[in-house]
Design a protein around this motif. Structure first.
Motif, PDB file in Angstrom:
ATOM      1  N   HIS A  27       0.777  -1.147   0.382  1.00 39.76           N
ATOM      2  CA  HIS A  27      -0.459  -0.123  -0.333  1.00 39.76           C
ATOM      3  C   HIS A  27       1.220   1.550   0.040  1.00 39.76           C
ATOM      4  O   HIS A  27       0.426   2.318  -0.967  1.00 39.76           O
ATOM      5  CB  HIS A  27      -1.114  -0.063   1.337  1.00 39.76           C
ATOM      6  N   ASP A  41       1.510  -0.478  -4.946  1.00 33.60           N
ATOM      7  CA  ASP A  41       2.279  -1.744  -5.401  1.00 33.60           C
ATOM      8  C   ASP A  41       0.817  -2.596  -5.815  1.00 33.60           C
ATOM      9  O   ASP A  41       0.472  -3.345  -4.945  1.00 33.60           O
ATOM     10  CB  ASP A  41       3.692  -2.320  -5.227  1.00 33.60           C
ATOM     11  N   ARG A  42      -0.007  -2.266  -6.894  1.00 35.64           N
ATOM     12  CA  ARG A  42      -1.054  -2.872  -7.094  1.00 35.64           C
ATOM     13  C   ARG A  42      -0.538  -4.499  -6.746  1.00 35.64           C
ATOM     14  O   ARG A  42      -1.273  -5.471  -6.965  1.00 35.64           O
ATOM     15  CB  ARG A  42      -1.715  -2.727  -8.511  1.00 35.64           C
ATOM     16  N   ALA A  43       0.287  -5.283  -7.783  1.00 36.98           N
ATOM     17  CA  ALA A  43       0.216  -6.279  -8.683  1.00 36.98           C
ATOM     18  C   ALA A  43       0.372  -7.316  -7.158  1.00 36.98           C
ATOM     19  O   ALA A  43      -0.128  -7.934  -6.645  1.00 36.98           O
ATOM     20  CB  ALA A  43       1.688  -6.710  -9.263  1.00 36.98           C
ATOM     21  N   THR A  44       1.224  -6.603  -6.015  1.00 36.33           N
ATOM     22  CA  THR A  44       1.422  -7.554  -4.441  1.00 36.33           C
ATOM     23  C   THR A  44       0.130  -7.182  -3.734  1.00 36.33           C
ATOM     24  O   THR A  44      -0.536  -8.098  -3.305  1.00 36.33           O
ATOM     25  CB  THR A  44       1.944  -6.822  -3.495  1.00 36.33           C
ATOM     26  N   ILE A  45      -0.869  -6.027  -4.065  1.00 37.36           N
ATOM     27  CA  ILE A  45      -1.726  -6.503  -3.416  1.00 37.36           C
ATOM     28  C   ILE A  45      -2.515  -7.061  -3.885  1.00 37.36           C
ATOM     29  O   ILE A  45      -3.600  -8.095  -2.957  1.00 37.36           O
ATOM     30  CB  ILE A  45      -2.762  -4.817  -3.164  1.00 37.36           C
ATOM     31  N   GLU A  46      -2.848  -7.610  -4.727  1.00 41.06           N
ATOM     32  CA  GLU A  46      -3.671  -8.109  -5.689  1.00 41.06           C
ATOM     33  C   GLU A  46      -3.312  -9.834  -5.343  1.00 41.06           C
ATOM     34  O   GLU A  46      -4.215 -10.443  -4.391  1.00 41.06           O
ATOM     35  CB  GLU A  46      -4.161  -8.318  -6.998  1.00 41.06           C
ATOM     36  N   GLN A  47      -1.668  -9.808  -5.287  1.00 42.71           N
ATOM     37  CA  GLN A  47      -1.389 -11.535  -4.757  1.00 42.71           C
ATOM     38  C   GLN A  47      -1.598 -11.134  -3.389  1.00 42.71           C
ATOM     39  O   GLN A  47      -2.273 -12.627  -3.153  1.00 42.71           O
ATOM     40  CB  GLN A  47       0.009 -11.738  -4.498  1.00 42.71           C
ATOM     41  N   GLY A  73      -5.131 -10.504  -2.276  1.00 44.30           N
ATOM     42  CA  GLY A  73      -5.846 -11.120  -1.993  1.00 44.30           C
ATOM     43  C   GLY A  73      -6.041 -11.946  -2.061  1.00 44.30           C
ATOM     44  O   GLY A  73      -6.975 -13.060  -1.556  1.00 44.30           O
ATOM     45  N   ALA A  74      -5.615 -13.017  -2.776  1.00 45.66           N
ATOM     46  CA  ALA A  74      -5.572 -14.237  -3.107  1.00 45.66           C
ATOM     47  C   ALA A  74      -4.743 -14.899  -2.367  1.00 45.66           C
ATOM     48  O   ALA A  74      -5.667 -16.315  -1.527  1.00 45.66           O
ATOM     49  CB  ALA A  74      -4.473 -14.373  -4.371  1.00 45.66           C
ATOM     50  N   THR A 118       5.312 -14.117  -1.958  1.00 45.45           N
ATOM     51  CA  THR A 118       5.049 -12.453  -1.670  1.00 45.45           C
ATOM     52  C   THR A 118       5.504 -11.581  -1.299  1.00 45.45           C
ATOM     53  O   THR A 118       5.374 -10.200  -2.092  1.00 45.45           O
ATOM     54  CB  THR A 118       3.165 -12.656  -1.467  1.00 45.45           C
TER      55      THR A 118
END
Ligand SMILES: Cc1cc2nc3c(=O)[nH]c(=O)nc-3n(C[C@H](O)[C@H](O)[C@H](O)COP(=O)(O)OP(=O)(O)OC[C@H]3O[C@@H](n4cnc5c(N)ncnc54)[C@H](O)[C@@H]3O)c2cc1C
Length: 373
Positions: free
Chosen positions: A263, A267-273, A275-276, A322
């Protein structure tokens, strides 16, 4: 089952307690703290709050709560990486075994002492030739007057250098099958004939030990359950060992820190990871909940605990991957916390799929249970 409102109250109590400890600087959140965070003062304070051994009967100092209430407590402690190792083994599996199989004398002697962290247990199961094949243990116990003499060697004993007592699985007779003739004992680690030697891990840290027993005297009242019934008893105990939330929440402080770092770095990509990973942790929590309900219903959830123990370490490995990705993408953290937590997880993760039973054995247990049902 404990009503949801009561569980919320238990959760709030633990959060208030750990929040106070954190504010006072009593501990720093860390990964794998249920193994490496040995802090007698913390465990004693938790016991004084009535938050250790909550499922045990009131006559021994417990609160007679459900296993789901205990799950709530352990979740909250693991979430903040609290140093719970001093009471973890005793409360998780030795106390419940004593409660299930031990004499009233043994229960009265050890359950209140575990709750107060006046005693601290380590697990003497594995030997050099008996790991996955636990029934191959060669440590022997022979009758000696009114008691027993134990001789043999245990390895990979986590925290034996801190513990006051060991749970020891030993051979009391030779049956036709290797699963026969095993008995569970409690051993005082200060007794003459006990040697505890360090085994350093790859990082040079001291968690493991070798425990050597040379004709160690053990009173008969410290036999857990029936002589010769150790195998049947220990397999139930392994459900307690494998089926808790520590099998997937050891790295939770790292997961939370990774999200914060992502945050801060946008870094959007990590935030999505993350989330998973959050979706997976929800599924794992649900499995842990089902296991706790089974324990409350008097069932030893062997297959579900094996599933959790198989899936949890894979999840924790992905948390670490991650976090390392987040560090690569976002760059160093401001205060070094992310790097420290990654280093702690890096050391712990390789052993997670081994300790408490290797993944291949767990898959076999699950497959066998599926073909039976
Ligand atoms: C961090 C950590 C903490 C530990 N703490 C304790 C402790 O406190 N007390 C304690 O008693 N023990 C402890 N152990 C020991 C642990 O329980 C054993 O390491 C584990 O049971 C595996 O036994 P082993 O090391 O002898 O490996 P082995 O049993 O020799 O297995 C080695 C490999 O052989 C394969 N294998 C073995 N059996 C089978 C099978 N049936 N089917 C398919 N493949 C198989 C697997 O690939 C396995 O990884 C700890 C271990 C670790 C890593």
């Amino acid at each position: 089952m404990t009503p949801a409102a009561d569980l919320a109250q238990v959760r709030a109590r633990v959060r208030a307690f750990t929040g106070e400890c954190l504010a006072a600087g009593d501990f720093v959140p860390r990964c794998d703290a249920w193994v490496s965070g040995f802090d007698l003062a913390f465990s004693k304070a938790l016991g004084e709050q009535g938050l250790v051994g909550v499922t045990w009967p009131a006559e021994f100092g417990g609160a007679g709560m459900s296993s789901t209430a205990r799950l709530v407590i352990t979740e909250e402690l693991l979430r903040v990486g609290a140093p719970v190792a001093a009471h973890w083994i005793g409360e998780r599996q030795i106390g419940p075994s004593i409660l299930r199989f031990g004499s009233r004398e043994l229960q009265a002697e050890f359950l209140p002492a575990i709750m107060a962290s006046d005693v601290s247990f380590c697990l003497g199961m594995s030997e050099t030739e008996a790991g996955s094949d636990l029934a191959a243990v060669r440590t022997t116990a022979r009758r000696d007057g009114s008691g027993w003499r134990i001789t043999g060697a245990k390895v990979w004993t986590t925290n034996a250098h801190h513990a006051t007592h060991a749970y020891v699985l030993a051979r009391t007779s030779r049956g036709e099958l290797k699963h026969e003739g095993l008995t569970e004992f409690i051993v005082d680690l200060k007794a003459p004939g006990v040697t505890v030697r360090p085994i350093l891990d790859l990082a040079g840290e001291h968690h493991f030990n070798e425990m050597l027993f040379d004709e160690v005297a053990v009173p008969d009242r410290w036999v857990i359950g029936e002589v010769g019934e150790g195998w049947a008893q220990v397999t139930g105990q392994l459900s307690f060992e494998r089926g808790g939330s520590e099998r997937f929440l050891s790295t939770y402080p790292l997961l939370a820190e990774t999200l914060g770092h992502a945050h801060r770095c946008g870094d959007r990509a990590t935030i999505e990871q993350v989330g998973a990973l959050a979706a997976r942790v929800t599924a794992l929590r649900s499995l842990a909940w089902d296991i706790a309900v089974s324990i409350d219903n008097g069932v030893a959830p062997v297959a579900d605990a094996a599933k959790l123990k198989y899936l949890g370490p894979a999840f924790e490995r992905d948390v670490l991957t991650t976090a390392r990705y987040a560090l690569d993408v976002g760059g160093p953290s401001d205060d070094g916390t992310l790097e420290r937590l990654i280093a702690e997880a890096q050391v712990a993760v390789p052993g997670m799929s081994i300790r408490g039973g290797v993944s291949e054995v767990l898959l076999t247990l699950v497959a066998r249970s599926e073909t039976r049902s």
